[in-house]
Design a protein around this motif. Structure first.
Motif, mmCIF file in Angstrom:
data_model
loop_
_atom_site.group_PDB
_atom_site.id
_atom_site.type_symbol
_atom_site.label_atom_id
_atom_site.label_comp_id
_atom_site.label_asym_id
_atom_site.label_seq_id
_atom_site.Cartn_x
_atom_site.Cartn_y
_atom_site.Cartn_z
ATOM 1 N N VAL A 1 -39.000 -8.436 16.075
ATOM 2 C CA VAL A 1 -39.115 -6.988 15.884
ATOM 3 C C VAL A 1 -40.428 -6.481 16.482
ATOM 4 N N ILE A 2 -41.511 -7.210 16.249
ATOM 5 C CA ILE A 2 -42.800 -6.824 16.841
ATOM 6 C C ILE A 2 -42.698 -6.810 18.364
ATOM 7 N N TRP A 3 -42.031 -7.809 18.922
ATOM 8 C CA TRP A 3 -41.934 -7.939 20.382
ATOM 9 C C TRP A 3 -41.254 -6.715 20.998
ATOM 10 N N PHE A 4 -40.026 -6.393 20.540
ATOM 11 C CA PHE A 4 -39.314 -5.327 21.250
ATOM 12 C C PHE A 4 -39.763 -3.939 20.832
ATOM 13 N N THR A 5 -40.328 -3.786 19.610
ATOM 14 C CA THR A 5 -40.870 -2.475 19.231
ATOM 15 C C THR A 5 -42.153 -2.195 20.006
ATOM 16 N N ASN B 1 -50.551 -6.571 19.049
ATOM 17 C CA ASN B 1 -49.512 -6.535 18.015
ATOM 18 C C ASN B 1 -49.006 -7.929 17.668
ATOM 19 N N LEU B 2 -48.781 -8.754 18.700
ATOM 20 C CA LEU B 2 -48.307 -10.112 18.444
ATOM 21 C C LEU B 2 -49.356 -10.937 17.703
ATOM 22 N N ALA B 3 -50.621 -10.779 18.069
ATOM 23 C CA ALA B 3 -51.692 -11.510 17.375
ATOM 24 C C ALA B 3 -51.736 -11.115 15.903
ATOM 25 N N PHE B 4 -51.652 -9.818 15.638
ATOM 26 C CA PHE B 4 -51.637 -9.346 14.251
ATOM 27 C C PHE B 4 -50.399 -9.861 13.524
ATOM 28 N N GLY B 5 -49.257 -9.839 14.211
ATOM 29 C CA GLY B 5 -48.013 -10.294 13.596
ATOM 30 C C GLY B 5 -48.039 -11.770 13.256
#
Length: 339
Positions: free
Chosen positions: A56-60, A286-290
């Protein structure tokens, strides 16, 4: 897609680690293939919410970086309307995760663990269970100081037979061994309590029959994971009556079957709230935070699960605590993202 990418990596790493023992014990190819099928289902079920979260993080983030989310919201679409497809998708995935946890994962867990204990571990001299105290039926209670499943042998055995609140007789032995059709007791003593005097019977060795099986004495640590939900409920009730010391472990498995689908919704909301904002660092931030959030979630889940299994910590609270904490975080992040 995340699962298809990561599961082969997991299989490759696991095979590289286990290939020596597999070749040494000449494990049949069919058994190895079935093991890795069970391995795939077992770990896919465990990591399902985490993969969903990262997806979800990736495509958002891709939508946000292309300024498409700004276009959505600027055209008058509310954030709740923007969130709706995510929640519909989360509902479908949560339903799939629930069905998988109740019915498919237990079967895979059984095959995965049986293969591991049969071929990958050497348990010949390991005592897996200690200080077993169980109620076998309405009248009989047994105790064994330790039990070795591979040899079906226990030490310091005792059986107490009650009628009402009165102890009628007690059997003790230095050791007990299951011979499939009967039990062999060494240094046997039976004391029958009478109104005026007791009757004591002794023997160096005695073969007899008891109303229990060796498996009842020592269910494997992983047995709760291998039972479908209805069987698990009945098993837990039976173990409670027997005074099992592993009730916390079994209850953790029971509660996780319901907490996992709920975590799908919580992690989806967090992922959307975090990644729907266009950031200077782009998708990488975003990915790092996720990934950080995912690791903290796994840490909480494992630590509190072990606490419930190994102590008197409440299993229900232990299983649901990560969802409570991250549910609050989801509400906070969603509120700020909506603003």
């Amino acid at each position: 897609m995340m699962l298809l990418l990561f599961i082969p990596i997991g299989i490759t790493v696991n095979l590289a680690e286990k290939i020596g023992k597999i070749l040494e014990k000449e494990v049949p190819f069919g058994a190895v293939a079935q093991y890795y099928l069970d391995f795939t289902i077992y770990f896919a079920h465990l990591l399902f919410p985490i993969f969903l979260f990262l997806s979800v993080i990736w495509f958002t983030s891709k939508l946000a970086n292309n300024t498409e989310i700004v276009a959505f919201l600027s055209s008058g679409v509310s954030f709740w309307r923007f969130l709706r497809p995510y929640m519909i998708g989360a509902t479908i995935i949560a339903a799939f995760a629930l069905i998988m946890g109740l019915f498919l994962a237990p079967k895979a867990s059984k095959g995965f663990n049986e293969f591991k204990y049969k071929y990958l571990k050497n348990n010949s001299n390991i005592i897996q269970t200690k200080n077993i105290y169980r109620q076998i039926n309405d009248n009989d209670y047994i105790y064994v100081s330790d039990f070795t499943p591979s040899t079906k042998t226990g030490r310091n055995f005792s059986l107490e037979h009650f009628e009402g609140n009165a102890l009628k007789y007690k059997i003790t032995a230095n050791s007990i061994k299951d011979n499939d059709t009967s039990y062999r007791l060494m240094t046997y003593t039976k004391r029958t309590f009478g109104a005026h005097e007791d009757i004591i019977e002794t023997a160096r060795r005695k073969d007899t029959i008891f109303p229990f099986e060796a498996e009842d004495l020592t269910p494997e640590e992983y047995i709760a994971e291998t039972l479908q939900y209805n069987d698990l409920i009945n098993f837990i009730e039976k173990e409670k009556r027997r005074g099992s010391s592993n009730i916390g472990r079994y209850l953790v498995v029971k509660y996780k079957k319901w907490s996992l689908p709920v975590s799908v919704f919580i992690l989806t909301i967090i992922a959307v709230a975090v990644s729907s904002i266009k950031r200077r660092g782009g998708m990488g931030v975003n990915l790092a935070f996720g990934i950080t959030i995912a690791m903290i979630y796994v840490f909480f889940d494992k630590v509190f699960g072990v606490m419930a299994e190994q102590s008197s910590f409440n299993p229900l609270f232990a299983v649901w605590f990560p969802n409570i904490v991250f549910g609050i975080l989801a509400a906070y992040l969603l509120y700020n993202a909506k603003r």
